[in-house]
Design a protein around this motif. Structure first.
Motif, PDB file in Angstrom:
ATOM      1  N   TYR A   1      32.639  94.259 118.432  1.00  0.00           N
ATOM      2  CA  TYR A   1      33.664  93.475 119.136  1.00  0.00           C
ATOM      3  C   TYR A   1      35.074  93.985 118.831  1.00  0.00           C
ATOM      4  N   PRO A   2      36.016  93.703 119.738  1.00  0.00           N
ATOM      5  CA  PRO A   2      37.421  94.010 119.458  1.00  0.00           C
ATOM      6  C   PRO A   2      38.053  92.831 118.723  1.00  0.00           C
ATOM      7  N   ILE A   3      39.106  93.106 117.979  1.00  0.00           N
ATOM      8  CA  ILE A   3      39.863  92.032 117.339  1.00  0.00           C
ATOM      9  C   ILE A   3      40.991  91.631 118.279  1.00  0.00           C
ATOM     10  N   TRP A   4      40.986  90.381 118.663  1.00  0.00           N
ATOM     11  CA  TRP A   4      42.039  89.844 119.526  1.00  0.00           C
ATOM     12  C   TRP A   4      42.746  88.719 118.789  1.00  0.00           C
ATOM     13  N   TYR A   5      44.044  88.889 118.571  1.00  0.00           N
ATOM     14  CA  TYR A   5      44.838  87.850 117.900  1.00  0.00           C
ATOM     15  C   TYR A   5      44.204  87.439 116.573  1.00  0.00           C
ATOM     16  N   GLY A   6      43.716  88.418 115.848  1.00  0.00           N
ATOM     17  CA  GLY A   6      43.199  88.178 114.507  1.00  0.00           C
ATOM     18  C   GLY A   6      41.750  87.760 114.402  1.00  0.00           C
ATOM     19  N   LEU A   7      41.077  87.553 115.525  1.00  0.00           N
ATOM     20  CA  LEU A   7      39.703  87.064 115.494  1.00  0.00           C
ATOM     21  C   LEU A   7      38.869  87.742 116.582  1.00  0.00           C
ATOM     22  N   PRO A   8      37.537  87.622 116.529  1.00  0.00           N
ATOM     23  CA  PRO A   8      36.695  88.138 117.608  1.00  0.00           C
ATOM     24  C   PRO A   8      36.956  87.373 118.912  1.00  0.00           C
ATOM     25  N   PRO A   9      36.580  87.931 120.051  1.00  0.00           N
ATOM     26  CA  PRO A   9      36.745  87.236 121.329  1.00  0.00           C
ATOM     27  C   PRO A   9      35.986  85.911 121.357  1.00  0.00           C
ATOM     28  N   ALA A  10      36.459  85.009 122.197  1.00  0.00           N
ATOM     29  CA  ALA A  10      35.861  83.671 122.310  1.00  0.00           C
ATOM     30  C   ALA A  10      34.376  83.743 122.664  1.00  0.00           C
ATOM     31  N   ILE A  11      33.989  84.748 123.450  1.00  0.00           N
ATOM     32  CA  ILE A  11      32.590  84.831 123.870  1.00  0.00           C
ATOM     33  C   ILE A  11      31.671  85.063 122.668  1.00  0.00           C
TER      34      ILE A  11
ATOM     35  N   GLN B   1      19.478  79.509 108.089  1.00  0.00           N
ATOM     36  CA  GLN B   1      19.081  79.351 109.488  1.00  0.00           C
ATOM     37  C   GLN B   1      17.817  80.196 109.698  1.00  0.00           C
ATOM     38  N   PRO B   2      16.667  79.575 109.985  1.00  0.00           N
ATOM     39  CA  PRO B   2      15.389  80.318 110.028  1.00  0.00           C
ATOM     40  C   PRO B   2      15.398  81.658 110.757  1.00  0.00           C
ATOM     41  N   PRO B   3      15.997  81.782 111.959  1.00  0.00           N
ATOM     42  CA  PRO B   3      15.936  83.097 112.619  1.00  0.00           C
ATOM     43  C   PRO B   3      16.751  84.185 111.909  1.00  0.00           C
ATOM     44  N   LEU B   4      17.634  83.767 110.974  1.00  0.00           N
ATOM     45  CA  LEU B   4      18.548  84.718 110.349  1.00  0.00           C
ATOM     46  C   LEU B   4      18.311  84.935 108.857  1.00  0.00           C
ATOM     47  N   VAL B   5      17.564  84.073 108.237  1.00  0.00           N
ATOM     48  CA  VAL B   5      17.412  84.115 106.783  1.00  0.00           C
ATOM     49  C   VAL B   5      16.924  85.487 106.308  1.00  0.00           C
ATOM     50  N   GLY B   6      17.635  86.034 105.319  1.00  0.00           N
ATOM     51  CA  GLY B   6      17.222  87.282 104.708  1.00  0.00           C
ATOM     52  C   GLY B   6      17.511  88.537 105.500  1.00  0.00           C
ATOM     53  N   LYS B   7      18.176  88.391 106.655  1.00  0.00           N
ATOM     54  CA  LYS B   7      18.474  89.566 107.476  1.00  0.00           C
ATOM     55  C   LYS B   7      19.917  90.021 107.241  1.00  0.00           C
ATOM     56  N   PRO B   8      20.155  91.329 107.178  1.00  0.00           N
ATOM     57  CA  PRO B   8      21.522  91.812 106.979  1.00  0.00           C
ATOM     58  C   PRO B   8      22.376  91.652 108.226  1.00  0.00           C
ATOM     59  N   LEU B   9      23.682  91.599 107.988  1.00  0.00           N
ATOM     60  CA  LEU B   9      24.671  91.536 109.057  1.00  0.00           C
ATOM     61  C   LEU B   9      25.521  92.799 108.990  1.00  0.00           C
ATOM     62  N   LEU B  10      25.635  93.490 110.113  1.00  0.00           N
ATOM     63  CA  LEU B  10      26.473  94.686 110.212  1.00  0.00           C
ATOM     64  C   LEU B  10      27.429  94.487 111.373  1.00  0.00           C
ATOM     65  N   SER B  11      28.718  94.700 111.120  1.00  0.00           N
ATOM     66  CA  SER B  11      29.721  94.496 112.168  1.00  0.00           C
ATOM     67  C   SER B  11      30.556  95.752 112.373  1.00  0.00           C
ATOM     68  N   PHE B  12      30.873  96.009 113.632  1.00  0.00           N
ATOM     69  CA  PHE B  12      31.828  97.056 113.999  1.00  0.00           C
ATOM     70  C   PHE B  12      32.933  96.381 114.797  1.00  0.00           C
ATOM     71  N   SER B  13      34.156  96.453 114.301  1.00  0.00           N
ATOM     72  CA  SER B  13      35.267  95.870 115.044  1.00  0.00           C
ATOM     73  C   SER B  13      36.281  96.954 115.377  1.00  0.00           C
TER      74      SER B  13
ATOM     75  N   LEU C   1      39.687  88.358 108.014  1.00  0.00           N
ATOM     76  CA  LEU C   1      38.561  88.516 108.936  1.00  0.00           C
ATOM     77  C   LEU C   1      37.250  88.566 108.174  1.00  0.00           C
ATOM     78  N   ARG C   2      37.230  89.291 107.071  1.00  0.00           N
ATOM     79  CA  ARG C   2      35.993  89.374 106.292  1.00  0.00           C
ATOM     80  C   ARG C   2      35.585  88.012 105.746  1.00  0.00           C
ATOM     81  N   GLU C   3      36.542  87.277 105.209  1.00  0.00           N
ATOM     82  CA  GLU C   3      36.216  85.984 104.614  1.00  0.00           C
ATOM     83  C   GLU C   3      35.835  84.951 105.668  1.00  0.00           C
ATOM     84  N   ILE C   4      36.554  84.926 106.773  1.00  0.00           N
ATOM     85  CA  ILE C   4      36.326  83.905 107.802  1.00  0.00           C
ATOM     86  C   ILE C   4      35.070  84.187 108.616  1.00  0.00           C
TER      87      ILE C   4
END
Length: 217
Positions: free
Chosen positions: A89-99, A123-135, A153-156
């Motif tokens: 996602y792109p960073i818009w005004y300090g945060l990810p897009p509303a979508i 959250q059952p569908p997410l438990v134990g799975k890694p999160l990787l982000s590209f902004s 951004l990292r903390e929020i």
């Protein structure tokens, strides 16, 4: 391709509005690297599928007789089948897009109350799975650092979601100075960072190396 590697699925959620934009080039580079590693990549282009980001009253967690709407149920199935969640996602005004925030509200947070989030119940569908982000950001990293944007951004978004949903860990690759007239060499260099992160992630999921964490640029 081994059966074990073929069973590894990367769910790539794209929140970049321009089909010919750099965000989609990031997705393409990531998917290409995953495919070359013998693993699967499933792309959900939120703008492309016309995802509705607005949480409805009857979708609020713990609502009486809660049941996911058809679109949320479909997205949840992709999440359940995934080995890792990848956000682009792109960073818009300090945060990810509303979508993308709407995707978090309606899909990732489906029927997951703030009580459970606070207690990190998982959250059952997410438990134990890694999160990787590209902004992506049009501004340089130095400017973002001066305004504490990277830490915020990292903390929020990263740490908050990772811990609250009971995910395994998070890694964030920031691509700065992404602008319309970006030199081809600069774009190629950034996409190489994406391919490298994808290759490292594939190796981690295949049990060949430890997972990298933190915020990178």
């Amino acid at each position: 391709m081994t059966d074990a590697k073929a069973a590894i699925r990367h769910l790539v959620v794209c929140a970049s509005p321009a089909p010919a934009g750099f965000g989609h080039a990031v997705v393409d580079a990531y998917v290409d690297a995953v495919t070359k590693a013998g693993q699967q990549a499933i792309v959900r282009d939120l703008y492309g599928i016309g995802f509705d980001p607005v949480l409805k009253a009857d979708e609020r967690p713990d609502a009486p007789h809660w049941a996911p709407s058809a679109d949320v149920a479909a997205e949840l199935e992709f999440v359940r089948q995934a080995s890792i969640l990848v956000l682009v996602y792109p960073i818009w005004y300090g945060l990810p897009p509303a979508i993308l925030k709407g995707y978090v509200d309606r899909v990732l947070g489906a029927n997951y109350s703030f009580h459970r989030f606070r207690n990190e119940a998982g959250q059952p569908p997410l438990v134990g799975k890694p999160l990787l982000s590209f902004s992506t950001s049009g501004t340089p990293l130095a400017w973002l650092h001066e305004r504490s944007q990277i830490l915020a951004l990292r903390e929020i978004f990263d740490v908050y979601l990772w811990r609250g949903f009971g995910m395994k860990q998070s890694r964030h690759v920031m691509l700065d100075e992404v602008v319309a007239n970006m030199p081809a060499a600069a774009a190629a260099e950034k996409l190489q960072l994406v391919r490298q992160a994808a290759a490292e992630t594939c190796a981690t999921l295949a049990g060949e190396r430890p997972m990298m964490t933190g915020f990178e640029a």
